[in-house]
Design an enzyme around this catalytic site. Structure first.
Site, PDB file in Angstrom:
ATOM      1  N   GLU A  29       0.827  -1.214   0.000  1.00  0.00           N
ATOM      2  CA  GLU A  29       0.000   0.000   0.000  1.00  0.00           C
ATOM      3  C   GLU A  29       0.863   1.268   0.000  1.00  0.00           C
ATOM      4  O   GLU A  29       0.557   2.251   0.659  1.00  0.00           O
ATOM      5  CB  GLU A  29      -0.929   0.009   1.222  1.00  0.00           C
ATOM      6  CG  GLU A  29      -1.874  -1.192   1.269  1.00  0.00           C
ATOM      7  CD  GLU A  29      -2.793  -1.154   2.470  1.00  0.00           C
ATOM      8  OE1 GLU A  29      -4.003  -1.350   2.295  1.00  0.00           O
ATOM      9  OE2 GLU A  29      -2.303  -0.932   3.598  1.00  0.00           O
ATOM     10  N   CYS A  48     -11.250   0.859   7.273  1.00  0.00           N
ATOM     11  CA  CYS A  48     -10.820   2.222   7.591  1.00  0.00           C
ATOM     12  C   CYS A  48     -11.468   3.224   6.661  1.00  0.00           C
ATOM     13  O   CYS A  48     -11.816   4.337   7.080  1.00  0.00           O
ATOM     14  CB  CYS A  48      -9.297   2.318   7.514  1.00  0.00           C
ATOM     15  SG  CYS A  48      -8.574   1.560   6.033  1.00  0.00           S
TER      16      CYS A  48
END
Length: 598
Positions: A279, A376
């Site tokens: 990521e 998230c």
């Protein structure tokens, strides 16, 4: 003032939620949908998945080691939205706090044994941010007491030593708590966390210390690198520390890192983070469209950082990037119904995703999902939209600056205005003065607006990117009219971006456009476009575009290479429809591409 970011100094000051009221329009509609639908959706899923039950002591514990943070983000969204469900949820959280202020449903009994992956301080950061939101919107109550006790615990435990968290966020949370309470130890704790990173403060991991931004000290870093959300949260906290301590060197370091990152590591949509495996940011010019990760949370962190830099410096380019990211990343991250979300945001999807009814365990791009193992993004979207009015405008000693255009009413001192606009579909922005007042009004002229005018006081003059400025005194009924030419434009990539050579994209105003194909629509795998002026079509208030294209089979079925530069045969002339990128994926599984082969 009701504001998620409220620095004590800087070139500009934010205009808070108590001074900006959004009306129906592009952002007003989304803020209302968030308040009425998305917040409840997040709470329902957190109950369903057992994450809220963790605070009640339900066993076995469910969710990832950082799932507590999602409840805290939800509480922050509820605080900014003045949601009636906040007191009950806050009381549930409060029951899990231990006598010394420690609170974590995963690590209670084995505290602080894994700074790299444990996320304990990260969770505190989101709890403290929720507490700050509640203090500014409501005042002291049960949630704020929990947040302050947690912050005091952190200061007692971590003021000395070299420890820090593998996932930044507590830095900006502590600074904001300092700003709202005036308690110096919170600022000092944040400063020490910033200065420890890169000493190094964390253990080596298989992604390398750069993943945690722990490879070099913050002041020595040249560019944002590693995990994109971590990097951008850290940079936001660093700006906060620099502003409150008057550390110009530290602020300049982040400005330089931001500049290189925007120039070499940012996608056309404003998305950041090119690599799926960790990521993370890629290397310079590593910007592949199909493997772009561009996590929604990273885009929110980028908006947070750009807003902080705008306040600190007054440099309009930070508002330009924030606008690009708002319209092409934040707006993309949530479906039009407010109930499903993108985690990753690639600029090309080759194969339609398989529809999901429940939890998405992969978080890959291609289809919005109602929930994720790591959710998230939905909660981050909820808290950002709930506080979005505070990002619209700023003030300075000489008056009001309007950075983002959406129907709204704003007040600064004795200056009250109404913004009327169909932006981003229409380039006309009218600012009407509601009461007699004084002060300078500045309207941001976006970097893409090469042809713009400002009408005021019976005159019309050309304005260039930056600010269009008009001075008072003002009488009720006075009017400013900014006209931004919204013609579609072709955009070409830097030749150093290997993955995009031979391609072009189309933008109109602040919006990036894409081609989308669902069901039996023509496939996108073999298209090529003609770089000619796009034709506009309006449908249900949304501007779509159309360009000339060739659709056909690629030559050389047995071998994907050719001695000929043009390996296309049997191509047919066609018209290719383009839609705003933020609207793709709302009609079901689809293929999509932003960058179009020429």
């Amino acid at each position: 003032m009701a504001n998620p970011v409220l620095p004590s100094s800087g070139v500009l000051s934010p205009l808070g939620l108590d001074a900006v009221r959004l009306s129906p329009g592009f952002w007003g509609d989304r803020v209302a949908l968030n308040r009425e639908v998305t917040i409840a959706h997040c709470q329902e899923w957190e109950e369903r998945e057992g994450w809220i039950g963790n605070f009640r002591g339900e066993r076995p514990r469910r969710g990832r080691e950082f799932s507590d943070s999602e409840i805290y983000k939800l509480l922050e969204a509820m605080a900014w939205a003045d949601h009636p469900g906040l007191p009950e949820l806050a009381e549930t959280v409060a029951q899990a706090q231990e006598g010394d202020g420690y609170i974590n449903t995963r690590w209670s009994g084995s505290r602080y044994t894994d700074f790299e992956w444990g996320h304990e301080l990260y969770c505190y950061g989101h709890l403290i941010q929720a507490g700050v939101a509640r203090l500014r919107m409501h005042g002291e109550d049960r949630l704020t007491q929990v947040a302050v006790r947690a912050a005091d615990h952190v200061c007692r435990r971590f003021m000395e030593g070299t420890e820090t968290c593998g996932h930044p966020v507590i830095e900006m949370a502590l600074v904001e708590l300092y700003r709202v309470t005036g308690t110096e130890r919170y600022l000092e704790m944040a400063r020490r966390f910033v200065e420890r990173r890169g000493l190094p403060a964390l253990a080596e991991v298989h992604f390398g210390r750069g993943y945690f931004q722990d490879d070099v000290p913050v002041r020595q870093a040249q560019v944002f690198r590693g995990h994109a959300v971590r990097a951008l949260y850290l940079a936001s906290g660093v700006v906060d520390v620099a502003v409150e301590t008057g550390d110009e060197e530290l602020l300049k370091a982040v400005e330089a890192q931001w500049e290189r990152t925007v120039a070499r590591r940012t996608h056309l949509t404003g998305g950041m983070g090119s690599r799926h495996i960790d990521e993370s940011f890629g290397d310079d010019y590593e910007l592949p469209p199909d493997r772009a990760y561009n996590e929604t949370c990273a885009s929110i962190a980028s908006i947070m950082l750009a807003h902080r830099l705008l306040l600190a410096t007054g440099d309009v380019r930070y508002a330009d990037l924030a606008e690009r990211t708002l319209y092409n990343m934040l707006a993309t991250g949530v479906a039009l119904d407010g109930r499903s979300f993108f985690y990753a945001n690639p600029l090309q999807v080759r194969v339609p995703a398989v529809p999901l009814e429940g939890v998405n365990h992969a978080a890959e791009g291609g289809l919005r999902s109602p929930w994720f193992d790591v959710s998230c993004c939905p909660n981050n979207i909820a808290r950002t939209l709930a506080s979005l009015p505070a990002y619209m405008a700023t003030t300075a000693a000489d008056g009001l600056q309007i950075h983002h255009f959406t129907p709204s009413e704003m007040r600064y001192g004795d200056l009250a205005v109404r913004v009327e606009t169909g932006y981003p579909w229409d380039g006309t922005v009218t600012v009407r003065v509601l009461e007699d007042g004084d002060g300078r009004i500045k309207l941001r002229v976006p970097a893409w607006a090469s042809d713009a005018t400002l009408a005021h006081g019976g005159t019309v003059r050309a304005v260039t990117p930056g600010y269009a400025v008009a001075d008072g005194p003002w009488r009720a009924g006075d009017e400013l009219r900014l006209e931004l030419a919204m013609s579609p434009r072709w955009t070409f990539p830097n030749s150093k971006i290997d993955a995009l050579r031979g391609c072009a994209a189309v933008e109109r105003g602040p919006l990036v456009y894409c081609a989308e194909s669902v069901a039996d629509e023509p496939p996108l795998a073999d298209l090529a476009v003609r770089v000619e002026p796009p034709v506009e079509h309006e449908a249900d208030g949304v501007v779509q575009l159309e360009v000339g294209a060739s659709l056909g089979d690629s030559d050389g079925d047995g071998w994907p290479y050719s001695a000929s530069q043009n390996g296309r045969v049997d191509a047919s002339d066609a018209r290719l429809r383009l839609i705003p990128y933020h609207r793709w994926g709302n009609r079901g599984p689809a293929t999509m591409r932003v960058w179009l082969p020429i």
